[in-house]
Design an enzyme around this catalytic site. Structure first.
Site, PDB file in Angstrom:
ATOM      1  N   SER A   1       0.849  -1.195   0.000  1.00 14.72           N
ATOM      2  CA  SER A   1       0.000   0.000   0.000  1.00 14.72           C
ATOM      3  C   SER A   1       0.879   1.237   0.000  1.00 14.72           C
ATOM      4  CB  SER A   1      -0.885  -0.010   1.256  1.00 14.72           C
ATOM      5  OG  SER A   1      -1.488   1.245   1.475  1.00 14.72           O
TER       6      SER A   1
ATOM      7  N   TYR B   1      -1.599   0.333  10.217  1.00 21.16           N
ATOM      8  CA  TYR B   1      -1.674  -0.455   8.976  1.00 21.16           C
ATOM      9  C   TYR B   1      -0.437  -0.229   8.116  1.00 21.16           C
ATOM     10  CZ  TYR B   1      -3.340  -1.878   4.325  1.00 21.16           C
ATOM     11  OH  TYR B   1      -3.465  -2.453   3.084  1.00 21.16           O
TER      12      TYR B   1
END
Length: 242
Positions: free
Chosen positions: A147, A160
């Site tokens: 990501s 995250y």
């Protein structure tokens, strides 16, 4: 003299293991690989969702095993299923967790939630790689779905993003340790998925691309096989698709 018919040796069917395949990118990628003739082992925590996701795939081409990638026996079952199909040419560590929603700040994230994120997003994919390595015969490949949160600092994305940064680094080190394999961290970009919706509760994310839109980037990755490293799907897509 009677001519002897030429014997044509059939090419083996490539096998991919894709985690988190019941929805979103994992589901789109499983369907894309099946369309190309790959055999698949797929998993997800929800048995009903996984069954629905693979219902339209060719019979005999996919083994769907519901379970949690943090569970060691489940990881062993996934690799055993790949072995039964003839080996493993591609491992896609796609399954991951977002953590609490709304996204908490670093100052507020519960330590238990942080530990759970690391277990799912870092420990489980590395453990699955370890389990699968005996089957990953060159020129096999490992894809870690990453990501932009792994390289950017945005409020709420610390827990995250930290797990994805760790997975990026571990994938890069694996590439250095196993130069005979291809080890890619691939950032698909923001997509219209349930996880992304959970990151923005109550907001309209319909402007994000659907997961199927980045499948051609994965296909190009497998076709062109660039050196191991961190890549963005957007850089592998035609300009019209970006």
């Amino acid at each position: 003299m009677t001519a002897t018919p030429t014997q044509h040796k059939e090419e083996p069917v490539p096998v991919a293991l894709v985690t988190g395949a019941s929805r979103g990118l994992g589901r789109a990628l499983a369907h894309g690989l099946a369309d190309l003739g790959w055999s698949l082992v797929v998993d997800a925590r929800g048995a009903d969702d996984l069954r629905s996701a693979v219902r339209d795939l060719p019979a005999g081409q996919v083994v769907a095993l519901p379970g949690d990638v943090t569970d060691p026996p489940h990881r062993r079952d996934l690799v055993a299923a790949a072995a039964a199909l003839g080996g493993l040419d591609l491992l896609v560590n796609n399954a991951s967790a977002l953590g609490p929603s709304p996204l908490p700040s670093v100052a507020e994230v519960p330590p238990a939630a942080l530990r759970a994120l690391w277990e799912t997003n870092v420990v489980a994919p590395v453990a699955l790689v370890q389990e699968a390595l005996p089957l990953l015969v060159p020129p096999a490949a490992v894809v870690s779905v990453t990501s932009d949160a792994a390289v950017g600092a945005w409020p709420g994305w610390g827990p995250y993003g930290a797990t994805k940064a760790a997975l990026d680094h571990l994938t890069a080190v694996l590439a250095a340790e196993r130069p005979d394999l291809r080890c890619w961290s691939l950032d698909p970009g923001d997509l219209r998925t349930r996880m992304h919706q959970d990151a923005f509760p109550g907001e309209d994310i319909s402007d994000r691309p659907v997961p199927e839109s980045v499948v051609p980037a994965f296909v190009r990755l497998l076709d062109e096989r660039p050196p191991s490293g961190r890549l963005r799907a957007a850089d592998l897509l035609p300009a019209v698709a970006r």
